[in-house]
Design a protein around this motif. Structure first.
Motif, PDB file in Angstrom:
ATOM      1  N   ILE A 292      -6.920   7.231   3.030  1.00 17.07           N
ATOM      2  CA  ILE A 292      -5.906   6.460   2.308  1.00 17.07           C
ATOM      3  C   ILE A 292      -5.319   5.468   3.297  1.00 17.07           C
ATOM      4  O   ILE A 292      -4.785   5.859   4.339  1.00 17.07           O
ATOM      5  CB  ILE A 292      -4.813   7.362   1.724  1.00 17.07           C
ATOM      6  N   SER A 293      -5.389   4.165   2.991  1.00 21.09           N
ATOM      7  CA  SER A 293      -5.089   3.148   3.995  1.00 21.09           C
ATOM      8  C   SER A 293      -3.644   2.674   4.013  1.00 21.09           C
ATOM      9  O   SER A 293      -3.115   2.342   5.066  1.00 21.09           O
ATOM     10  CB  SER A 293      -6.000   1.937   3.790  1.00 21.09           C
ATOM     11  N   PHE A 294      -2.980   2.573   2.859  1.00 16.22           N
ATOM     12  CA  PHE A 294      -1.631   2.009   2.791  1.00 16.22           C
ATOM     13  C   PHE A 294      -1.589   0.603   3.406  1.00 16.22           C
ATOM     14  O   PHE A 294      -0.606   0.223   4.045  1.00 16.22           O
ATOM     15  CB  PHE A 294      -0.618   2.904   3.512  1.00 16.22           C
ATOM     16  N   ALA A 295      -2.643  -0.171   3.213  1.00 15.33           N
ATOM     17  CA  ALA A 295      -2.762  -1.474   3.870  1.00 15.33           C
ATOM     18  C   ALA A 295      -1.581  -2.410   3.612  1.00 15.33           C
ATOM     19  O   ALA A 295      -1.039  -2.986   4.562  1.00 15.33           O
ATOM     20  CB  ALA A 295      -4.070  -2.144   3.470  1.00 15.33           C
ATOM     21  N   PRO A 296      -1.133  -2.622   2.369  1.00 11.89           N
ATOM     22  CA  PRO A 296       0.004  -3.541   2.178  1.00 11.89           C
ATOM     23  C   PRO A 296       1.281  -3.044   2.844  1.00 11.89           C
ATOM     24  O   PRO A 296       2.074  -3.837   3.343  1.00 11.89           O
ATOM     25  CB  PRO A 296       0.159  -3.612   0.656  1.00 11.89           C
ATOM     26  N   HIS A 297       1.465  -1.745   2.877  1.00 11.15           N
ATOM     27  CA  HIS A 297       2.632  -1.181   3.552  1.00 11.15           C
ATOM     28  C   HIS A 297       2.561  -1.447   5.050  1.00 11.15           C
ATOM     29  O   HIS A 297       3.587  -1.769   5.679  1.00 11.15           O
ATOM     30  CB  HIS A 297       2.685   0.325   3.284  1.00 11.15           C
ATOM     31  N   LEU A 298       1.384  -1.343   5.626  1.00  9.30           N
ATOM     32  CA  LEU A 298       1.222  -1.598   7.055  1.00  9.30           C
ATOM     33  C   LEU A 298       1.522  -3.061   7.383  1.00  9.30           C
ATOM     34  O   LEU A 298       2.072  -3.367   8.449  1.00  9.30           O
ATOM     35  CB  LEU A 298      -0.191  -1.238   7.497  1.00  9.30           C
ATOM     36  N   VAL A 299       1.157  -3.960   6.480  1.00 12.00           N
ATOM     37  CA  VAL A 299       1.476  -5.377   6.688  1.00 12.00           C
ATOM     38  C   VAL A 299       2.980  -5.588   6.620  1.00 12.00           C
ATOM     39  O   VAL A 299       3.563  -6.276   7.476  1.00 12.00           O
ATOM     40  CB  VAL A 299       0.760  -6.245   5.639  1.00 12.00           C
ATOM     41  N   ALA A 300       3.638  -4.996   5.643  1.00 10.55           N
ATOM     42  CA  ALA A 300       5.096  -5.128   5.534  1.00 10.55           C
ATOM     43  C   ALA A 300       5.788  -4.564   6.759  1.00 10.55           C
ATOM     44  O   ALA A 300       6.829  -5.074   7.199  1.00 10.55           O
ATOM     45  CB  ALA A 300       5.595  -4.432   4.269  1.00 10.55           C
ATOM     46  N   MET A 301       5.222  -3.527   7.358  1.00 13.94           N
ATOM     47  CA  MET A 301       5.844  -2.882   8.510  1.00 13.94           C
ATOM     48  C   MET A 301       5.799  -3.751   9.768  1.00 13.94           C
ATOM     49  O   MET A 301       6.538  -3.507  10.723  1.00 13.94           O
ATOM     50  CB  MET A 301       5.179  -1.533   8.768  1.00 13.94           C
ATOM     51  N   THR A 302       4.961  -4.788   9.780  1.00 11.49           N
ATOM     52  CA  THR A 302       4.972  -5.698  10.918  1.00 11.49           C
ATOM     53  C   THR A 302       6.281  -6.476  11.006  1.00 11.49           C
ATOM     54  O   THR A 302       6.524  -7.167  11.999  1.00 11.49           O
ATOM     55  CB  THR A 302       3.794  -6.687  10.852  1.00 11.49           C
ATOM     56  N   SER A 303       7.139  -6.367   9.988  1.00 11.14           N
ATOM     57  CA  SER A 303       8.460  -7.001  10.049  1.00 11.14           C
ATOM     58  C   SER A 303       9.304  -6.418  11.180  1.00 11.14           C
ATOM     59  O   SER A 303      10.305  -7.021  11.581  1.00 11.14           O
ATOM     60  CB  SER A 303       9.194  -6.824   8.719  1.00 11.14           C
TER      61      SER A 303
ATOM     62  N   SER B  50      10.406   0.415  19.185  1.00 10.56           N
ATOM     63  CA  SER B  50       8.967   0.113  19.146  1.00 10.56           C
ATOM     64  C   SER B  50       8.143   1.393  19.149  1.00 10.56           C
ATOM     65  O   SER B  50       7.102   1.474  18.492  1.00 10.56           O
ATOM     66  CB  SER B  50       8.584  -0.765  20.341  1.00 10.56           C
ATOM     67  N   ALA B  51       8.614   2.408  19.882  1.00  7.97           N
ATOM     68  CA  ALA B  51       7.895   3.678  19.917  1.00  7.97           C
ATOM     69  C   ALA B  51       7.934   4.354  18.547  1.00  7.97           C
ATOM     70  O   ALA B  51       6.942   4.958  18.109  1.00  7.97           O
ATOM     71  CB  ALA B  51       8.490   4.593  20.984  1.00  7.97           C
ATOM     72  N   VAL B  52       9.067   4.252  17.851  1.00 10.11           N
ATOM     73  CA  VAL B  52       9.180   4.841  16.516  1.00 10.11           C
ATOM     74  C   VAL B  52       8.228   4.137  15.547  1.00 10.11           C
ATOM     75  O   VAL B  52       7.524   4.780  14.761  1.00 10.11           O
ATOM     76  CB  VAL B  52      10.629   4.774  16.011  1.00 10.11           C
ATOM     77  N   VAL B  53       8.201   2.802  15.608  1.00 12.90           N
ATOM     78  CA  VAL B  53       7.296   2.055  14.731  1.00 12.90           C
ATOM     79  C   VAL B  53       5.844   2.379  15.072  1.00 12.90           C
ATOM     80  O   VAL B  53       4.994   2.500  14.174  1.00 12.90           O
ATOM     81  CB  VAL B  53       7.573   0.543  14.851  1.00 12.90           C
ATOM     82  N   ALA B  54       5.544   2.541  16.356  1.00 16.31           N
ATOM     83  CA  ALA B  54       4.184   2.936  16.746  1.00 16.31           C
ATOM     84  C   ALA B  54       3.830   4.297  16.163  1.00 16.31           C
ATOM     85  O   ALA B  54       2.684   4.534  15.750  1.00 16.31           O
ATOM     86  CB  ALA B  54       4.067   2.966  18.270  1.00 16.31           C
ATOM     87  N   PHE B  55       4.814   5.207  16.096  1.00 16.74           N
ATOM     88  CA  PHE B  55       4.568   6.506  15.471  1.00 16.74           C
ATOM     89  C   PHE B  55       4.276   6.337  13.987  1.00 16.74           C
ATOM     90  O   PHE B  55       3.403   7.018  13.439  1.00 16.74           O
ATOM     91  CB  PHE B  55       5.769   7.427  15.672  1.00 16.74           C
ATOM     92  N   PHE B  56       5.010   5.434  13.323  1.00 12.77           N
ATOM     93  CA  PHE B  56       4.722   5.150  11.911  1.00 12.77           C
ATOM     94  C   PHE B  56       3.254   4.755  11.737  1.00 12.77           C
ATOM     95  O   PHE B  56       2.561   5.256  10.847  1.00 12.77           O
ATOM     96  CB  PHE B  56       5.615   4.024  11.397  1.00 12.77           C
ATOM     97  N   TYR B  57       2.803   3.838  12.588  1.00  9.71           N
ATOM     98  CA  TYR B  57       1.423   3.374  12.484  1.00  9.71           C
ATOM     99  C   TYR B  57       0.440   4.495  12.805  1.00  9.71           C
ATOM    100  O   TYR B  57      -0.621   4.600  12.171  1.00  9.71           O
ATOM    101  CB  TYR B  57       1.188   2.185  13.415  1.00  9.71           C
ATOM    102  N   SER B  58       0.762   5.333  13.781  1.00  7.94           N
ATOM    103  CA  SER B  58      -0.139   6.437  14.121  1.00  7.94           C
ATOM    104  C   SER B  58      -0.262   7.420  12.967  1.00  7.94           C
ATOM    105  O   SER B  58      -1.328   7.998  12.741  1.00  7.94           O
ATOM    106  CB  SER B  58       0.361   7.149  15.384  1.00  7.94           C
ATOM    107  N   PHE B  59       0.833   7.611  12.224  1.00 11.85           N
ATOM    108  CA  PHE B  59       0.788   8.476  11.045  1.00 11.85           C
ATOM    109  C   PHE B  59      -0.241   7.974  10.045  1.00 11.85           C
ATOM    110  O   PHE B  59      -1.042   8.739   9.496  1.00 11.85           O
ATOM    111  CB  PHE B  59       2.178   8.542  10.411  1.00 11.85           C
ATOM    112  N   HIS B  60      -0.253   6.661   9.823  1.00  5.34           N
ATOM    113  CA  HIS B  60      -1.198   6.099   8.861  1.00  5.34           C
ATOM    114  C   HIS B  60      -2.613   6.075   9.424  1.00  5.34           C
ATOM    115  O   HIS B  60      -3.589   6.172   8.664  1.00  5.34           O
ATOM    116  CB  HIS B  60      -0.749   4.706   8.450  1.00  5.34           C
ATOM    117  N   LEU B  61      -2.738   5.960  10.741  1.00  3.66           N
ATOM    118  CA  LEU B  61      -4.061   6.033  11.355  1.00  3.66           C
ATOM    119  C   LEU B  61      -4.691   7.403  11.110  1.00  3.66           C
ATOM    120  O   LEU B  61      -5.875   7.507  10.760  1.00  3.66           O
ATOM    121  CB  LEU B  61      -3.960   5.754  12.857  1.00  3.66           C
ATOM    122  N   VAL B  62      -3.890   8.454  11.266  1.00  4.73           N
ATOM    123  CA  VAL B  62      -4.375   9.804  11.002  1.00  4.73           C
ATOM    124  C   VAL B  62      -4.707   9.962   9.521  1.00  4.73           C
ATOM    125  O   VAL B  62      -5.706  10.592   9.154  1.00  4.73           O
ATOM    126  CB  VAL B  62      -3.336  10.852  11.450  1.00  4.73           C
ATOM    127  N   THR B  63      -3.882   9.376   8.649  1.00  2.00           N
ATOM    128  CA  THR B  63      -4.122   9.461   7.215  1.00  2.00           C
ATOM    129  C   THR B  63      -5.452   8.816   6.838  1.00  2.00           C
ATOM    130  O   THR B  63      -6.235   9.363   6.049  1.00  2.00           O
ATOM    131  CB  THR B  63      -2.983   8.784   6.434  1.00  2.00           C
TER     132      THR B  63
END
Length: 302
Positions: A244-255, A225-238
């Motif tokens: 650049i939002s990567f919105a569909p990728h963020l939705v897929a990452m909820t898997s 969960s911490a690794v996935v949270a880091f993924f999301y934080s990377f996109h938050l900074v982006t």
């Protein structure tokens, strides 16, 4: 390996994921990619279909085709989000959204943030019926989510491979982020750009992060969960720096997430019942309506 690919997960998790994915299709049509409808007005000779568009082949976009795609996809996605007819509606939404993306990406620009989302749309119909909150574990549900997770990680890893393949190691020491900040940077990005060598360090960090992203599958479960949270934080900074939002990728990452714990309809029903119970309690606290000795209600006081 097969056991890992089909590791059972609660059906409620894939039900919640399915609803989220199909609702995002609606949001994508209305807010994220409404510009695709403008492709209908572009001369047909400018249409340069992707390889898959040439292989099938798919038709050249016309005003009628794009309009039918839009409305059919909008209505069927709303229906699919309810969980009814999951196979029929799921395959229909996948086929229509696939064509929608071919139309969108056949004019010179291809976004790689759609890959994991398209895979999710392709595998969700294979699960069949799934009810929100259902704790029953299913290998079919596990397979659909695992394949989506693999696609999410491939998006990162293959992005790093492309950077090194086409840009070489010099990509990490070049001016990629500097140019992005000039084009679409925010005030926060302007502040970061003033720190010497920070953008170079960021580019090295991006490539390292993308190459190491497959480690999410081998870290202990308590750290995942911490690794996935880091993924999301990377996109938050982006988003905060170069928008650049990567919105569909963020939705897929909820898997990766335990979505079965999210039951908004059940929570709404509980709140409604509690509100009704509170109203009854107020009436009881006010006491019974006073009556005359004969049992008739007291007349109202003017």
């Amino acid at each position: 390996m097969s056991g890992w690919l089909t590791e059972p997960v609660p059906r409620g998790r894939v039900a919640a994921f399915r609803t989220l994915v199909y609702l995002f299709v609606v949001a994508d049509l209305l807010f994220f990619t409404p510009w695709v409808r403008d492709k209908a007005n572009i001369p047909g000779e400018l249409y340069q279909p992707l390889f898959v568009g040439r292989l099938l082949p798919l038709p050249t976009p016309t005003p009628l085709l794009v309009t039918v795609l839009f409305w059919a996809l909008l209505l069927l996605s709303l229906a699919a989000a309810t969980g009814r007819a999951p196979r029929l509606l799921g395959w229909a939404v996948f086929a229509l959204y696939f064509e929608w993306m071919v139309v969108a990406m056949s004019y010179g620009k291809v976004d790689h943030d759609r890959f994991g989302f398209l895979v999710a749309l392709a595998v969700l119909p294979t699960v069949g019926r799934a009810r929100h909150g259902d704790p029953t574990r299913s290998e079919a549900a596990g397979w659909a989510l695992r394949v989506t997770q693999i696609a999410v990680v491939c998006t990162y890893f293959l992005a790093a491979w492309a950077k090194l393949r086409f840009g070489g190691p010099e990509w990490m020491t070049g001016s990629v982020l500097a140019r992005a900040i000039i084009r679409r940077g925010t005030e926060l990005a302007d502040l970061i750009a003033q720190v010497p060598y920070l953008l170079i360090a960021a580019q090295i960090g991006i490539v390292a992060f993308e190459l190491l992203s497959p480690l999410v599958f081998v870290v202990p479960a308590r750290w995942r969960s911490a690794v996935v949270a880091f993924f999301y934080s990377f996109h938050l900074v982006t988003i905060a720096t170069i928008t650049i939002s990567f919105a569909p990728h963020l939705v897929a990452m909820t898997s990766f997430l335990p979505l079965e714990r999210l039951r908004p309809l059940a929570r709404l029903r509980r709140l409604t019942r509690q509100a009704g119970g509170t109203g009854g309690g107020v009436q009881e606290a006010a006491g019974p309506v006073p009556t005359e000795p004969s049992g008739a209600p007291s007349p109202a006081v003017p």
